[in-house]
Design a protein around this motif. Structure first.
Motif, PDB file in Angstrom:
ATOM      1  N   LEU A  54     -29.744 -67.927 -28.983  1.00 39.44           N
ATOM      2  CA  LEU A  54     -30.715 -69.010 -28.858  1.00 39.44           C
ATOM      3  C   LEU A  54     -31.906 -68.742 -29.779  1.00 39.44           C
ATOM      4  N   PRO A  55     -32.594 -69.806 -30.206  1.00 38.16           N
ATOM      5  CA  PRO A  55     -33.773 -69.598 -31.063  1.00 38.16           C
ATOM      6  C   PRO A  55     -34.811 -68.709 -30.389  1.00 38.16           C
ATOM      7  N   HIS A  56     -35.407 -67.824 -31.174  1.00 38.81           N
ATOM      8  CA  HIS A  56     -36.424 -66.913 -30.670  1.00 38.81           C
ATOM      9  C   HIS A  56     -37.805 -67.346 -31.136  1.00 38.81           C
ATOM     10  N   THR A  57     -38.792 -66.954 -30.346  1.00 43.14           N
ATOM     11  CA  THR A  57     -40.176 -67.211 -30.691  1.00 43.14           C
ATOM     12  C   THR A  57     -41.003 -65.986 -30.350  1.00 43.14           C
ATOM     13  N   THR A  58     -42.183 -65.886 -30.941  1.00 45.71           N
ATOM     14  CA  THR A  58     -43.109 -64.786 -30.658  1.00 45.71           C
ATOM     15  C   THR A  58     -44.446 -65.381 -30.232  1.00 45.71           C
ATOM     16  N   MET A  59     -45.013 -64.843 -29.157  1.00 49.13           N
ATOM     17  CA  MET A  59     -46.305 -65.308 -28.667  1.00 49.13           C
ATOM     18  C   MET A  59     -47.119 -64.124 -28.173  1.00 49.13           C
ATOM     19  N   THR A  60     -48.422 -64.326 -28.105  1.00 47.77           N
ATOM     20  CA  THR A  60     -49.334 -63.309 -27.584  1.00 47.77           C
ATOM     21  C   THR A  60     -50.053 -63.865 -26.369  1.00 47.77           C
ATOM     22  N   SER A  61     -50.101 -63.075 -25.310  1.00 44.74           N
ATOM     23  CA  SER A  61     -50.784 -63.528 -24.094  1.00 44.74           C
ATOM     24  C   SER A  61     -51.263 -62.328 -23.292  1.00 44.74           C
ATOM     25  N   ASP A  62     -52.195 -62.583 -22.385  1.00 45.59           N
ATOM     26  CA  ASP A  62     -52.664 -61.571 -21.450  1.00 45.59           C
ATOM     27  C   ASP A  62     -51.705 -61.508 -20.260  1.00 45.59           C
ATOM     28  N   PHE A  63     -51.790 -60.407 -19.513  1.00 44.94           N
ATOM     29  CA  PHE A  63     -50.858 -60.157 -18.417  1.00 44.94           C
ATOM     30  C   PHE A  63     -51.654 -59.592 -17.251  1.00 44.94           C
ATOM     31  N   HIS A  64     -51.475 -60.164 -16.060  1.00 45.85           N
ATOM     32  CA  HIS A  64     -52.299 -59.823 -14.897  1.00 45.85           C
ATOM     33  C   HIS A  64     -51.414 -59.424 -13.720  1.00 45.85           C
ATOM     34  N   CYS A  65     -51.678 -58.257 -13.163  1.00 45.06           N
ATOM     35  CA  CYS A  65     -50.906 -57.778 -12.016  1.00 45.06           C
ATOM     36  C   CYS A  65     -51.704 -57.977 -10.731  1.00 45.06           C
ATOM     37  N   ASN A  96     -40.275 -67.476  -6.545  1.00 47.06           N
ATOM     38  CA  ASN A  96     -40.304 -68.935  -6.617  1.00 47.06           C
ATOM     39  C   ASN A  96     -41.577 -69.422  -7.287  1.00 47.06           C
ATOM     40  N   LEU A  97     -41.479 -70.588  -7.934  1.00 44.61           N
ATOM     41  CA  LEU A  97     -42.664 -71.203  -8.536  1.00 44.61           C
ATOM     42  C   LEU A  97     -42.405 -72.685  -8.759  1.00 44.61           C
ATOM     43  N   PRO A  98     -43.460 -73.483  -8.820  1.00 46.86           N
ATOM     44  CA  PRO A  98     -43.289 -74.894  -9.143  1.00 46.86           C
ATOM     45  C   PRO A  98     -42.749 -75.065 -10.554  1.00 46.86           C
ATOM     46  N   LEU A  99     -41.951 -76.096 -10.747  1.00 43.64           N
ATOM     47  CA  LEU A  99     -41.417 -76.369 -12.081  1.00 43.64           C
ATOM     48  C   LEU A  99     -42.544 -76.557 -13.089  1.00 43.64           C
ATOM     49  N   GLU A 100     -43.650 -77.154 -12.675  1.00 44.03           N
ATOM     50  CA  GLU A 100     -44.755 -77.375 -13.618  1.00 44.03           C
ATOM     51  C   GLU A 100     -45.345 -76.054 -14.110  1.00 44.03           C
ATOM     52  N   ASN A 101     -45.257 -74.982 -13.326  1.00 42.60           N
ATOM     53  CA  ASN A 101     -45.717 -73.677 -13.787  1.00 42.60           C
ATOM     54  C   ASN A 101     -44.725 -73.036 -14.745  1.00 42.60           C
ATOM     55  N   LEU A 102     -43.437 -73.328 -14.561  1.00 38.16           N
ATOM     56  CA  LEU A 102     -42.424 -72.806 -15.473  1.00 38.16           C
ATOM     57  C   LEU A 102     -42.447 -73.550 -16.801  1.00 38.16           C
ATOM     58  N   ASP A 103     -42.585 -74.856 -16.743  1.00 30.67           N
ATOM     59  CA  ASP A 103     -42.550 -75.700 -17.936  1.00 30.67           C
ATOM     60  C   ASP A 103     -43.925 -75.719 -18.585  1.00 30.67           C
ATOM     61  N   ASP A 104     -44.273 -74.590 -19.217  1.00 34.08           N
ATOM     62  CA  ASP A 104     -45.606 -74.441 -19.794  1.00 34.08           C
ATOM     63  C   ASP A 104     -45.477 -73.826 -21.184  1.00 34.08           C
ATOM     64  N   ASP A 105     -46.520 -74.007 -21.989  1.00 34.88           N
ATOM     65  CA  ASP A 105     -46.466 -73.601 -23.389  1.00 34.88           C
ATOM     66  C   ASP A 105     -46.252 -72.109 -23.583  1.00 34.88           C
ATOM     67  N   VAL A 159     -44.674 -69.853 -21.444  1.00 27.55           N
ATOM     68  CA  VAL A 159     -43.628 -69.249 -20.611  1.00 27.55           C
ATOM     69  C   VAL A 159     -42.408 -68.937 -21.473  1.00 27.55           C
ATOM     70  N   MET A 160     -41.899 -67.722 -21.311  1.00 27.08           N
ATOM     71  CA  MET A 160     -40.783 -67.247 -22.119  1.00 27.08           C
ATOM     72  C   MET A 160     -39.812 -66.442 -21.268  1.00 27.08           C
ATOM     73  N   ILE A 161     -38.629 -66.260 -21.815  1.00 29.02           N
ATOM     74  CA  ILE A 161     -37.714 -65.233 -21.332  1.00 29.02           C
ATOM     75  C   ILE A 161     -37.759 -64.133 -22.384  1.00 29.02           C
ATOM     76  N   VAL A 162     -38.287 -62.984 -21.997  1.00 26.15           N
ATOM     77  CA  VAL A 162     -38.737 -61.970 -22.941  1.00 26.15           C
ATOM     78  C   VAL A 162     -37.662 -60.919 -23.201  1.00 26.15           C
ATOM     79  N   LEU A 182     -41.350 -64.350 -18.203  1.00 24.70           N
ATOM     80  CA  LEU A 182     -42.779 -64.168 -18.418  1.00 24.70           C
ATOM     81  C   LEU A 182     -43.498 -65.468 -18.102  1.00 24.70           C
ATOM     82  N   VAL A 183     -44.340 -65.426 -17.067  1.00 18.05           N
ATOM     83  CA  VAL A 183     -45.192 -66.564 -16.686  1.00 18.05           C
ATOM     84  C   VAL A 183     -46.622 -66.030 -16.660  1.00 18.05           C
TER      85      VAL A 183
END
Length: 202
Positions: A70-81, A124-133, A135-138, A157-158
């Protein structure tokens, strides 16, 4: 002050949406702590399939090679535990979630998603949280293959939610009409997990 009594060591920065870059109760670290309830798997199962099930027009079942194609992309984001650490400017490489959504085509009744790991973990999460700019499978982190302790070779990655919503060792997404709690959500962790609202525990 955060839950463990550590003061933030980060200057006050703002995100484009006006929120503090560092959510309340978090402290900044350059490390990447390893936190998992489960034992780290020894490797990806030989019969691993990425499965899209539930309320979609086109259920999917992709082999590892098909997933990697599948097409790959690269993004940078912060991560919070949820345990109060945050790590800025992580560079991620993988498959953008919309590559999956465009192929699966969630039905109008699909409002929630359950992420599944081959270890049995769910979240679990709402679809609107998954369908975001962002969000990736890393597959990679900071230019290196994702280490097993951090969910490698493949995790969700959300980044706008606490990290327990970013399921490690991912092997499927189930689209649902009604919400139902995942592993940690059944054990008292907050269902929504918004760091800027400190939605840590019920």
């Amino acid at each position: 002050m955060n839950l463990f009594g550590k003061k933030s060591n980060a200057p006050v920065e703002k995100r484009p949406d006006g929120l503090d870059r560092l959510p309340a109760g978090q402290y900044l670290t350059k490390k990447w702590p390893v936190l998992s309830y489960e034992r780290t798997p020894s490797g990806i199962p030989t019969d691993w399939k990425f499965k899209i099930t539930g309320l979609v027009e086109q259920p999917l079942e992709l082999s590892w090679d098909e997933f990697l194609a599948l097409p790959h992309t690269t993004m940078t984001s912060d991560f919070h535990c949820v345990t109060t650490w945050s790590r800025y400017d992580n560079t991620w490489e993988g498959v953008h979630i919309r590559e999956i959504l465009q192929r699966a085509k969630p039905l109008p009744d699909a409002h929630f998603v359950m992420a599944h790991s081959w270890t049995g973990y769910t979240t679990n999460l709402p679809l609107e949280n998954l369908d975001d700019d962002d969000v990736m499978i890393v597959l990679k982190h900071d230019g290196q293959p994702l280490e097993p302790d951090h969910g490698g070779p493949v995790r969700l990655l959300v980044p706008k939610l606490y990290a327990y919503k970013s399921a490690k060792w991912l092997d499927g997404l189930e689209f649902m009409e009604r919400d139902r709690p995942g592993f940690w959500e059944q054990r008292g962790y907050h269902n929504r997990a918004n760091p800027w609202k400190e939605e840590r525990y019920w």
